[in-house]
Scaffold this active site. Structure first.
Site, PDB file in Angstrom:
ATOM      1  N   TRP A 181       1.175  -1.507  -0.096  1.00 43.76           N
ATOM      2  CA  TRP A 181      -0.022  -0.089  -0.230  1.00 43.76           C
ATOM      3  C   TRP A 181       0.900   1.125  -0.102  1.00 43.76           C
ATOM      4  O   TRP A 181       1.734   1.029   0.686  1.00 43.76           O
ATOM      5  CB  TRP A 181      -0.701  -0.229   1.506  1.00 43.76           C
ATOM      6  CG  TRP A 181      -1.620   1.301   1.182  1.00 43.76           C
ATOM      7  CD1 TRP A 181      -2.852   2.335   0.427  1.00 43.76           C
ATOM      8  CD2 TRP A 181      -1.542   2.714   1.714  1.00 43.76           C
ATOM      9  NE1 TRP A 181      -2.943   3.348   0.765  1.00 43.76           N
ATOM     10  CE2 TRP A 181      -2.038   3.413   1.872  1.00 43.76           C
ATOM     11  CE3 TRP A 181      -0.783   2.665   3.163  1.00 43.76           C
ATOM     12  CZ2 TRP A 181      -1.765   4.271   2.508  1.00 43.76           C
ATOM     13  CZ3 TRP A 181      -0.153   3.610   3.434  1.00 43.76           C
ATOM     14  CH2 TRP A 181      -1.040   5.246   3.336  1.00 43.76           C
ATOM     15  N   GLU A 222      -3.288  -3.203  -1.642  1.00 40.81           N
ATOM     16  CA  GLU A 222      -4.595  -2.480  -1.449  1.00 40.81           C
ATOM     17  C   GLU A 222      -4.646  -0.707  -2.124  1.00 40.81           C
ATOM     18  O   GLU A 222      -3.605  -0.422  -2.168  1.00 40.81           O
ATOM     19  CB  GLU A 222      -3.537  -2.245  -0.055  1.00 40.81           C
ATOM     20  CG  GLU A 222      -5.449  -1.136   1.008  1.00 40.81           C
ATOM     21  CD  GLU A 222      -4.600  -1.301   2.106  1.00 40.81           C
ATOM     22  OE1 GLU A 222      -3.777  -1.094   2.677  1.00 40.81           O
ATOM     23  OE2 GLU A 222      -5.619  -0.635   3.250  1.00 40.81           O
ATOM     24  N   LYS A 224      -7.359   2.265  -2.713  1.00 35.40           N
ATOM     25  CA  LYS A 224      -7.803   3.606  -1.335  1.00 35.40           C
ATOM     26  C   LYS A 224      -8.332   4.617  -2.062  1.00 35.40           C
ATOM     27  O   LYS A 224      -7.711   5.022  -3.200  1.00 35.40           O
ATOM     28  CB  LYS A 224      -6.621   3.984  -0.262  1.00 35.40           C
ATOM     29  CG  LYS A 224      -6.940   5.163   0.392  1.00 35.40           C
ATOM     30  CD  LYS A 224      -5.706   5.254   1.139  1.00 35.40           C
ATOM     31  CE  LYS A 224      -6.240   5.860   2.198  1.00 35.40           C
ATOM     32  NZ  LYS A 224      -5.465   6.365   3.661  1.00 35.40           N
ATOM     33  N   ASP A 257      -9.812  -2.777   1.844  1.00 31.04           N
ATOM     34  CA  ASP A 257      -9.856  -2.884   3.488  1.00 31.04           C
ATOM     35  C   ASP A 257     -11.511  -1.077   3.518  1.00 31.04           C
ATOM     36  O   ASP A 257     -11.337  -1.114   2.640  1.00 31.04           O
ATOM     37  CB  ASP A 257      -8.415  -1.269   3.149  1.00 31.04           C
ATOM     38  CG  ASP A 257      -8.549  -0.304   5.001  1.00 31.04           C
ATOM     39  OD1 ASP A 257      -9.874  -0.069   5.215  1.00 31.04           O
ATOM     40  OD2 ASP A 257      -7.965  -0.276   5.270  1.00 31.04           O
ATOM     41  N   HIS A 260     -11.656   2.574   2.258  1.00 35.89           N
ATOM     42  CA  HIS A 260     -11.222   3.095   1.282  1.00 35.89           C
ATOM     43  C   HIS A 260     -12.001   2.946   0.269  1.00 35.89           C
ATOM     44  O   HIS A 260     -11.740   3.360  -1.037  1.00 35.89           O
ATOM     45  CB  HIS A 260      -9.418   2.076   0.406  1.00 35.89           C
ATOM     46  CG  HIS A 260      -8.359   2.197   2.013  1.00 35.89           C
ATOM     47  ND1 HIS A 260      -7.102   1.755   1.577  1.00 35.89           N
ATOM     48  CD2 HIS A 260      -8.997   2.633   2.884  1.00 35.89           C
ATOM     49  CE1 HIS A 260      -6.241   2.476   2.876  1.00 35.89           C
ATOM     50  NE2 HIS A 260      -7.831   2.320   4.132  1.00 35.89           N
ATOM     51  N   HIS A 284      -9.052  -5.808   4.805  1.00 41.11           N
ATOM     52  CA  HIS A 284      -8.017  -5.063   6.335  1.00 41.11           C
ATOM     53  C   HIS A 284      -9.814  -5.129   7.187  1.00 41.11           C
ATOM     54  O   HIS A 284     -10.390  -3.466   6.372  1.00 41.11           O
ATOM     55  CB  HIS A 284      -7.472  -3.482   6.157  1.00 41.11           C
ATOM     56  CG  HIS A 284      -5.879  -3.943   5.684  1.00 41.11           C
ATOM     57  ND1 HIS A 284      -5.361  -2.791   5.868  1.00 41.11           N
ATOM     58  CD2 HIS A 284      -5.100  -5.329   5.612  1.00 41.11           C
ATOM     59  CE1 HIS A 284      -4.388  -3.222   5.505  1.00 41.11           C
ATOM     60  NE2 HIS A 284      -4.047  -5.073   5.740  1.00 41.11           N
ATOM     61  N   ASP A 292     -11.674   7.287   6.036  1.00 41.60           N
ATOM     62  CA  ASP A 292     -11.254   6.302   6.005  1.00 41.60           C
ATOM     63  C   ASP A 292     -10.456   6.664   8.061  1.00 41.60           C
ATOM     64  O   ASP A 292      -9.257   6.651   8.081  1.00 41.60           O
ATOM     65  CB  ASP A 292     -10.112   5.894   5.093  1.00 41.60           C
ATOM     66  CG  ASP A 292      -8.645   4.939   5.864  1.00 41.60           C
ATOM     67  OD1 ASP A 292      -8.975   4.066   6.143  1.00 41.60           O
ATOM     68  OD2 ASP A 292      -7.625   5.376   5.959  1.00 41.60           O
ATOM     69  N   ASP A 294      -9.891   5.055  10.492  1.00 41.10           N
ATOM     70  CA  ASP A 294      -9.482   3.826  11.601  1.00 41.10           C
ATOM     71  C   ASP A 294     -10.131   3.761  12.711  1.00 41.10           C
ATOM     72  O   ASP A 294      -9.324   3.873  13.277  1.00 41.10           O
ATOM     73  CB  ASP A 294      -7.949   3.856  11.325  1.00 41.10           C
ATOM     74  CG  ASP A 294      -7.452   3.560   9.982  1.00 41.10           C
ATOM     75  OD1 ASP A 294      -8.129   2.248   9.491  1.00 41.10           O
ATOM     76  OD2 ASP A 294      -6.997   4.254   9.117  1.00 41.10           O
ATOM     77  N   ASP A 325      -7.069  -3.462  10.891  1.00 43.81           N
ATOM     78  CA  ASP A 325      -6.658  -2.030  10.647  1.00 43.81           C
ATOM     79  C   ASP A 325      -7.279  -1.578  11.277  1.00 43.81           C
ATOM     80  O   ASP A 325      -7.937  -0.947  10.525  1.00 43.81           O
ATOM     81  CB  ASP A 325      -5.984  -2.097   8.929  1.00 43.81           C
ATOM     82  CG  ASP A 325      -5.078  -1.155   8.597  1.00 43.81           C
ATOM     83  OD1 ASP A 325      -4.520  -0.507   9.683  1.00 43.81           O
ATOM     84  OD2 ASP A 325      -5.038  -0.374   7.356  1.00 43.81           O
TER      85      ASP A 325
END
Ligand code: RNT
Ligand code: ZN
Length: 418
Positions: A181, A222, A224, A257, A260, A284, A292, A294, A325
């Site tokens: 990534w 990955e 995004k 993910d 993303h 993820h 995003d 997290d 993640d």
């Protein structure tokens, strides 16, 4: 209600709770080392800001500052989470000895020997990630940079990481998922959207030309949608990453993910779409709030839906590589780790307790009324009793019994880190 009674309630819907518990015990889920120190790692200035469009917010006391502190915190997490964890390391967590230091293009397996020993002693496999961010050589682009020196440096980093991943897989006897990534992109409208993507594609080609055994090392790409400071354009967009993986199915796998994508897209629906073409995919699992962000993974609807798709698409039979993640620096970091891990385990157990075969028959027969009724009833079955039993059989604390231990650790260990 006791486990026996709860089990009967599920059996009435055709669900075998014993089988669900036994199955979940064997499913590897990667535990991201970067929750413990706000994604800083050990190879660059710990006070330099993160780059690559990712960000941690908060300054809760007790951040791990050394490999020893991080390992101690991970041990505390491992005491409190059921299931079959696997470690997930970033290259920036290399451990250097006796004042030695190596830049990212020069990293070697020996810089991860202590991590390999840590995993081996605890019976864990290990996944790995090249770190294409938070480093002076980000100009700010890495693998897509127009500057050949920069691009070379990061290609060499990627190749070094393939060798390290092969080492980890061989040392630990479990495949190593190696995720590529980059946060490469632009804050504002670019003049050339194609050049960076062509360079990124060629750079990945070169990284993957490093020899590796694809049954042991599983490189992922990955995607995004955007990052902080790179709002206008992301080189490794969804179409780019998925196309790369599709055209190189013999060398790598796609990674999604769930932070993303655009806010109304759901990764749960993308899992079966990708499994219709790819033998293997990687995930993820995170929790985006508006972007995003997290946040800590919760036992919420989309996490449950992701888990259901993994289970009913046969993802547990080695087709879906699952990793956590997220990173939250505003609360006790160990509690963040444990809460998110336990919630993903809950979601997987909840999914394993669905009468998937029966529900599918209802759908195929067009019995949509019954399908809705049963799906709604399943939501209020005594799941908590099965969950408690699962924790007990994994020899881990049930809900209500682990937070005091974190408070004790905070008092005895974290508070001393000032
Ligand atoms: C960033 C990506 C990436 C990182 C980790 C640290 O948006 O999700 O996977 O979170 O590599
Ligand atoms: Zn991610």
């Amino acid at each position: 209600m006791s486990f026996t009674e709860a089990k009967e309630k599920f059996a009435a819907y055709g669900v075998d709770a014993e089988q669900a518990i036994e199955r979940l015990k064997t499913v590897p889920v990667s535990l991201h080392c970067w929750q413990g120190d706000d994604v800083r790692g050990f190879d660059t200035d710990p006070n330099a800001p993160l780059t690559g469009g990712i960000q941690t917010t908060g300054n809760y006391p007790g951040r791990a500052r050394t490999p020893e502190e991080l390992m101690s915190d991970i041990d505390e997490v491992l005491r409190l989470i059921p299931g079959k964890p696997k470690m997930n390391l970033h290259a920036s967590y290399a451990i250097f000895e006796d004042g030695e230091w190596a830049d990212r293009d020069q990293l070697e397996p020996k810089h991860f020997a202590k991590w390999a020993a840590f995993c081996k002693e605890r019976g864990l496999g290990c996944d790995f990630n090249p770190t294409f961010f938070s480093h002076p050589k980000c100009d700010p682009l890495t693998l897509s940079s127009p500057n050949e020196d920069t691009r070379r440096f990061w290609i060499e980093h990627g190749k070094a990481c393939i060798r390290i991943s092969q080492y980890l897989a061989e040392e630990l006897g479990e495949p190593c998922v190696m995720n590529i990534w980059t946060g490469d992109g632009f804050k504002d409208i670019p003049a050339d959207r194609m050049g960076p993507r062509e360079r990124y594609r060629r750079s990945i080609d070169e990284i993957l030309s490093e020899p590796y055994d694809f049954t042991k090392v599983k490189p992922c790409i990955e995607s995004k949608v955007f990052g902080i400071g790179v709002e206008a354009y992301t080189v490794g967009s969804a179409e780019f990453a998925l196309s790369y993986a599709a055209f190189n199915r013999d060398k790598c796998i796609p990674l999604m993910d769930n932070g993303h994508y655009h806010p109304t897209e759901v990764v749960s629906d993308k899992i079966p779409a990708l499994l219709a073409f790819f033998p293997e995919i990687a995930l993820h699992v995170t929790r985006p709030i508006r972007w995003d962000s997290d946040h800590v993974v919760l036992f919420d609807d989309e996490t449950k839906e992701i888990a259901k798709e993994i289970v009913r698409c046969g993802g547990l039979a080695g087709r879906v590589n699952i990793a956590l993640d997220y990173f939250d620096a505003s609360i006790n970091r160990i509690s963040a780790w444990v809460t998110g891990s336990r919630n993903l385990q809950k979601a997987l157990l909840f999914a394993l307790l669905q009468p998937s075969t029966e529900l599918k028959v209802m759908q195929d027969n067009g019995s949509f009324t019954e399908l809705m009724v049963v799906q709604e009833e399943l939501k209020t079955l005594p799941f908590g009793d099965i969950w408690d039993e699962y924790c007990r059989r994994c020899d881990k604390p049930v809900d209500g019994e682990w937070f005091n231990e974190i408070k004790r650790y905070e008092h005895n260990v974290l508070e001393a880190r000032t």
